[in-house]
Design a protein around this motif. Structure first.
Motif, mmCIF file in Angstrom:
data_model
loop_
_atom_site.group_PDB
_atom_site.id
_atom_site.type_symbol
_atom_site.label_atom_id
_atom_site.label_comp_id
_atom_site.label_asym_id
_atom_site.label_seq_id
_atom_site.Cartn_x
_atom_site.Cartn_y
_atom_site.Cartn_z
ATOM 1 N N THR A 24 0.860 -1.184 0.000
ATOM 2 C CA THR A 24 0.000 0.000 0.000
ATOM 3 C C THR A 24 0.892 1.229 0.000
ATOM 4 O O THR A 24 1.770 1.361 0.862
ATOM 5 C CB THR A 24 -0.903 0.008 1.247
ATOM 6 O OG1 THR A 24 -1.694 -1.181 1.244
ATOM 7 C CG2 THR A 24 -1.802 1.238 1.267
ATOM 8 N N GLY A 25 0.685 2.103 -0.978
ATOM 9 C CA GLY A 25 1.488 3.317 -1.066
ATOM 10 C C GLY A 25 1.390 4.127 0.213
ATOM 11 O O GLY A 25 0.286 4.402 0.685
ATOM 12 N N ARG A 27 2.011 7.212 0.834
ATOM 13 C CA ARG A 27 1.451 8.562 0.703
ATOM 14 C C ARG A 27 0.078 8.541 0.047
ATOM 15 O O ARG A 27 -0.797 9.306 0.417
ATOM 16 C CB ARG A 27 2.402 9.440 -0.102
ATOM 17 C CG ARG A 27 3.676 9.778 0.651
ATOM 18 C CD ARG A 27 4.499 10.818 -0.055
ATOM 19 N NE ARG A 27 5.045 10.321 -1.301
ATOM 20 C CZ ARG A 27 6.338 10.190 -1.570
ATOM 21 N NH1 ARG A 27 7.225 10.545 -0.673
ATOM 22 N NH2 ARG A 27 6.738 9.738 -2.724
ATOM 23 N N THR A 28 -0.100 7.670 -0.946
ATOM 24 C CA THR A 28 -1.349 7.676 -1.713
ATOM 25 C C THR A 28 -2.400 6.721 -1.178
ATOM 26 O O THR A 28 -3.585 6.910 -1.439
ATOM 27 C CB THR A 28 -1.077 7.268 -3.173
ATOM 28 O OG1 THR A 28 -0.649 5.898 -3.195
ATOM 29 C CG2 THR A 28 -0.034 8.164 -3.826
ATOM 30 N N GLY A 29 -1.946 5.665 -0.481
ATOM 31 C CA GLY A 29 -2.886 4.638 -0.038
ATOM 32 C C GLY A 29 -3.306 3.703 -1.154
ATOM 33 O O GLY A 29 -4.140 2.818 -0.953
ATOM 34 N N LEU A 30 -2.708 3.869 -2.339
ATOM 35 C CA LEU A 30 -3.052 3.045 -3.492
ATOM 36 C C LEU A 30 -2.188 1.792 -3.531
ATOM 37 O O LEU A 30 -1.052 1.797 -3.057
ATOM 38 C CB LEU A 30 -2.854 3.834 -4.788
ATOM 39 C CG LEU A 30 -3.739 5.062 -4.955
ATOM 40 C CD1 LEU A 30 -3.335 5.853 -6.198
ATOM 41 C CD2 LEU A 30 -5.204 4.647 -5.021
ATOM 42 N N ARG A 32 0.420 -0.840 -4.846
ATOM 43 C CA ARG A 32 1.645 -0.754 -5.658
ATOM 44 C C ARG A 32 2.184 -2.163 -5.840
ATOM 45 O O ARG A 32 2.568 -2.816 -4.874
ATOM 46 C CB ARG A 32 2.701 0.117 -4.968
ATOM 47 C CG ARG A 32 2.243 1.528 -4.692
ATOM 48 C CD ARG A 32 2.069 2.283 -5.978
ATOM 49 N NE ARG A 32 1.749 3.675 -5.720
ATOM 50 C CZ ARG A 32 1.012 4.402 -6.533
ATOM 51 N NH1 ARG A 32 0.530 3.887 -7.637
ATOM 52 N NH2 ARG A 32 0.763 5.661 -6.238
ATOM 53 N N ASN A 62 7.083 1.532 1.812
ATOM 54 C CA ASN A 62 5.662 1.221 1.969
ATOM 55 C C ASN A 62 5.447 0.192 3.081
ATOM 56 O O ASN A 62 4.533 0.326 3.900
ATOM 57 C CB ASN A 62 5.065 0.708 0.661
ATOM 58 C CG ASN A 62 4.966 1.780 -0.396
ATOM 59 O OD1 ASN A 62 5.073 2.970 -0.115
ATOM 60 N ND2 ASN A 62 4.791 1.364 -1.635
#
Length: 128
Positions: A24-25, A27-30, A32, A62
């Motif tokens: 999970t990124g 900073r973005t929470g997306l 990866r 991450n």
């Protein structure tokens, strides 16, 4: 997973090979996803990378922020396994693990890897 699937997954985890991981990124929470290699030494699963003193690995950052990730087996069986990472920072433990890694990656040396390679121990959450 059924018993046969569990057995195939356990068998695939016994020998290191190429996998993907999804973190999970931080900073973005997306999600990866990257391709990487794992090792199994004495029944313990490790992920590392080639030494590089000048590059921070996003996947490692991450996992430091959120140690939960998905361990994607691609062959000989496909499975998406929930896992937890333990980032290994203890120098003595790192040196011990890298002594095994260099037997597989013959073009590396223990001291360089101990100083400059990322290292995590993986716990697969749902495979006994």
């Amino acid at each position: 997973m059924g018993t046969t699937d569990d057995d195939r997954v356990r068998s695939a985890l016994r020998h290191g090979h190429t996998i993907d991981i999804t973190t999970t990124g931080r900073r973005t929470g997306l999600p990866r996803r990257i391709e990487i290699v794992f090792h199994n030494f004495g029944g313990r699963i490790w992920i590392t990378g080639t030494p590089n003193a000048e590059r921070e690995r996003a996947w490692l950052l991450n996992l430091e922020a959120d140690p939960r990730f998905t361990f994607h087996l691609k062959r000989p069986v496909a499975a998406d396994l929930p896992a937890t990472a333990r980032v290994v920072t203890d120098e003595a433990e790192r040196r011990t693990v890298f002594a095994d890694v260099v037997k597989v990656w013959r073009n590396q040396d223990v001291e360089t890897m101990t100083r400059y390679s990322p290292l995590i121990e993986v716990t697969i959450d749902d495979v006994a």
